[in-house]
Design a protein around this motif. Sequence first.
Motif, PDB file in Angstrom:
ATOM      1  N   GLN A   1       0.818  -1.215   0.000  1.00 15.79           N
ATOM      2  CA  GLN A   1       0.000   0.000   0.000  1.00 15.79           C
ATOM      3  C   GLN A   1       0.855   1.270   0.000  1.00 15.79           C
ATOM      4  O   GLN A   1       0.370   2.349  -0.340  1.00 15.79           O
ATOM      5  N   PHE A   2       2.113   1.138   0.364  1.00 19.63           N
ATOM      6  CA  PHE A   2       2.992   2.298   0.424  1.00 19.63           C
ATOM      7  C   PHE A   2       3.842   2.454  -0.839  1.00 19.63           C
ATOM      8  O   PHE A   2       4.774   3.251  -0.863  1.00 19.63           O
ATOM      9  N   THR A   3       3.517   1.699  -1.866  1.00 27.81           N
ATOM     10  CA  THR A   3       4.214   1.836  -3.141  1.00 27.81           C
ATOM     11  C   THR A   3       3.319   2.565  -4.132  1.00 27.81           C
ATOM     12  O   THR A   3       2.095   2.502  -4.052  1.00 27.81           O
ATOM     13  N   GLY A   4       3.936   3.283  -5.056  1.00 31.60           N
ATOM     14  CA  GLY A   4       3.168   3.991  -6.074  1.00 31.60           C
ATOM     15  C   GLY A   4       2.486   5.236  -5.543  1.00 31.60           C
ATOM     16  O   GLY A   4       2.730   5.688  -4.419  1.00 31.60           O
ATOM     17  N   ASP A   5       1.608   5.789  -6.363  1.00 29.69           N
ATOM     18  CA  ASP A   5       0.899   7.015  -6.016  1.00 29.69           C
ATOM     19  C   ASP A   5      -0.304   6.696  -5.133  1.00 29.69           C
ATOM     20  O   ASP A   5      -1.134   5.851  -5.471  1.00 29.69           O
ATOM     21  N   ARG A   6      -0.403   7.368  -3.976  1.00 33.97           N
ATOM     22  CA  ARG A   6      -1.461   7.061  -3.021  1.00 33.97           C
ATOM     23  C   ARG A   6      -2.845   7.318  -3.599  1.00 33.97           C
ATOM     24  O   ARG A   6      -3.793   6.552  -3.381  1.00 33.97           O
ATOM     25  N   ALA A   7      -3.001   8.434  -4.351  1.00 36.21           N
ATOM     26  CA  ALA A   7      -4.312   8.783  -4.894  1.00 36.21           C
ATOM     27  C   ALA A   7      -4.785   7.736  -5.900  1.00 36.21           C
ATOM     28  O   ALA A   7      -5.952   7.338  -5.900  1.00 36.21           O
ATOM     29  N   GLU A   8      -3.881   7.256  -6.735  1.00 37.63           N
ATOM     30  CA  GLU A   8      -4.248   6.237  -7.710  1.00 37.63           C
ATOM     31  C   GLU A   8      -4.572   4.914  -7.028  1.00 37.63           C
ATOM     32  O   GLU A   8      -5.479   4.183  -7.449  1.00 37.63           O
ATOM     33  N   ARG A   9      -3.842   4.599  -5.980  1.00 35.81           N
ATOM     34  CA  ARG A   9      -4.126   3.358  -5.254  1.00 35.81           C
ATOM     35  C   ARG A   9      -5.509   3.421  -4.616  1.00 35.81           C
ATOM     36  O   ARG A   9      -6.289   2.456  -4.678  1.00 35.81           O
TER      37      ARG A   9
ATOM     38  N   ARG B   1     -16.872   9.754  -5.454  1.00 37.73           N
ATOM     39  CA  ARG B   1     -16.039  10.307  -6.529  1.00 37.73           C
ATOM     40  C   ARG B   1     -15.540  11.698  -6.162  1.00 37.73           C
ATOM     41  O   ARG B   1     -14.400  12.068  -6.477  1.00 37.73           O
ATOM     42  N   HIS B   2     -16.377  12.486  -5.484  1.00 37.82           N
ATOM     43  CA  HIS B   2     -15.983  13.829  -5.053  1.00 37.82           C
ATOM     44  C   HIS B   2     -14.796  13.756  -4.093  1.00 37.82           C
ATOM     45  O   HIS B   2     -13.835  14.533  -4.215  1.00 37.82           O
ATOM     46  N   VAL B   3     -14.851  12.828  -3.145  1.00 39.21           N
ATOM     47  CA  VAL B   3     -13.760  12.671  -2.181  1.00 39.21           C
ATOM     48  C   VAL B   3     -12.483  12.222  -2.891  1.00 39.21           C
ATOM     49  O   VAL B   3     -11.392  12.756  -2.639  1.00 39.21           O
ATOM     50  N   LEU B   4     -12.595  11.269  -3.787  1.00 41.25           N
ATOM     51  CA  LEU B   4     -11.418  10.783  -4.507  1.00 41.25           C
ATOM     52  C   LEU B   4     -10.802  11.872  -5.379  1.00 41.25           C
ATOM     53  O   LEU B   4      -9.568  11.969  -5.491  1.00 41.25           O
ATOM     54  N   ASP B   5     -11.641  12.715  -5.972  1.00 43.12           N
ATOM     55  CA  ASP B   5     -11.123  13.810  -6.800  1.00 43.12           C
ATOM     56  C   ASP B   5     -10.420  14.867  -5.960  1.00 43.12           C
ATOM     57  O   ASP B   5      -9.501  15.552  -6.438  1.00 43.12           O
ATOM     58  N   ALA B   6     -10.851  15.025  -4.692  1.00 37.89           N
ATOM     59  CA  ALA B   6     -10.268  16.055  -3.826  1.00 37.89           C
ATOM     60  C   ALA B   6      -8.912  15.649  -3.270  1.00 37.89           C
ATOM     61  O   ALA B   6      -8.072  16.503  -2.974  1.00 37.89           O
ATOM     62  N   LEU B   7      -8.667  14.349  -3.131  1.00 36.16           N
ATOM     63  CA  LEU B   7      -7.443  13.893  -2.480  1.00 36.16           C
ATOM     64  C   LEU B   7      -6.165  14.382  -3.157  1.00 36.16           C
ATOM     65  O   LEU B   7      -5.252  14.861  -2.472  1.00 36.16           O
ATOM     66  N   PRO B   8      -6.036  14.324  -4.494  1.00 34.20           N
ATOM     67  CA  PRO B   8      -4.766  14.757  -5.108  1.00 34.20           C
ATOM     68  C   PRO B   8      -4.478  16.241  -4.943  1.00 34.20           C
ATOM     69  O   PRO B   8      -3.346  16.677  -5.168  1.00 34.20           O
TER      70      PRO B   8
END
Length: 365
Positions: free
Chosen positions: A204-212, A226-233
């Motif tokens: 879970q600590f590899t790669g980009d956190r938002a994409e994971r 979807r709103h929450v996921l879009d806000a994270l990056p």
Amino acid sequence: MCERQGRGEDGFEQLGEKPALLFVESARRRCQGRPDLPVEALGEFTAGVGDEDVDGPFVVVVGGACHQPAAYGAVDEAGQSRLVQSQEGRQVAPAEITEGDGAARVLLEDASTGTRYRESFDLVIGADGLRSSVRRLAFGPHEEFMTTWNAMICAFPLPVQAPSFAAQDSLISARTGRAVWVFGLADRARTALLTYCTKDIDAQFTGDRAERLRAVFDDMGHPAVRHVLDALPTTSDYLFDSVHQVKMKRWTTGRVLLTGDAAWCLNLFSGMGATAALRGGAELGRALRAHPDDLDAAMAAWEAGLRPFITTHQRMARLKHQWFVPTSRSLRAVRSLAMRLAVNARRTVTETRLLRAAALSPDSG
């Protein structure tokens, strides 16, 4: 974190001529999963420890990867909370803790210069979080004390509420093994919490956190998710970490004491982490007041009085975990039923109060 109940009663005033050393975790620590992040010293100061200054430097070390302006909460002579701004911004890491000559000897390293130096303290308090450097140095490796829950969390402030919801609405979208929460708060930005179960924590600590996280939650489909996921990056102010509890047979050894997450980490699911930390500090102050000439007795009394409370809430966190993110379909069904019953009970109470108020109104007849 000591309570004051009048002049001269602050427990930390009972320590000897050497200063106390308090390690605390940064409130702004970001992505976890990596032990021994650099630490930042707030500097040396004596203000706010008691009615009289401690005879020597009182060093507060903040762990974290981000170096932010730092302040230390204390109490003034009137017993009111206030902030004491440090005068230094040194980056200092503890490298070794030893005992001798009636004191704890701490080897500190200045991260900017590499200079190492030793200082003596009557008491070293490790309040430096889940992956405590003090615990590692004085008690042993993290793996001996951190229990694994096979779960991840990501929490961050949500600047804009999800569409079609009121600003203070709280939202829940849960599936088996994963859930998205939005906590609506009256006096600050909403907080988004994403949590999910996994048996491969290291991956879970590899790669980009938002994409994971998008890969884990994207098929849930709800617009709020979807709103929450879009806000994270868009935010750098987040916590992304695996879920653990810390379980130890003792929280003290010699002149070293652990408190807060370093000693017992209830974890986020308990909802009692801050309460436990504050209680730990207050009870420590009382114990030091009660045993001003016997540090061992003070620490033993502190631990004996606090441990039943901590044990209870560590156990309750297992039940609360299922409330946040049910780990099976059957538990998800039980959780959904319990939530419906709670909502219906609340609605019934509200309707009853409204009917009573209407019956008592002068205009009702």
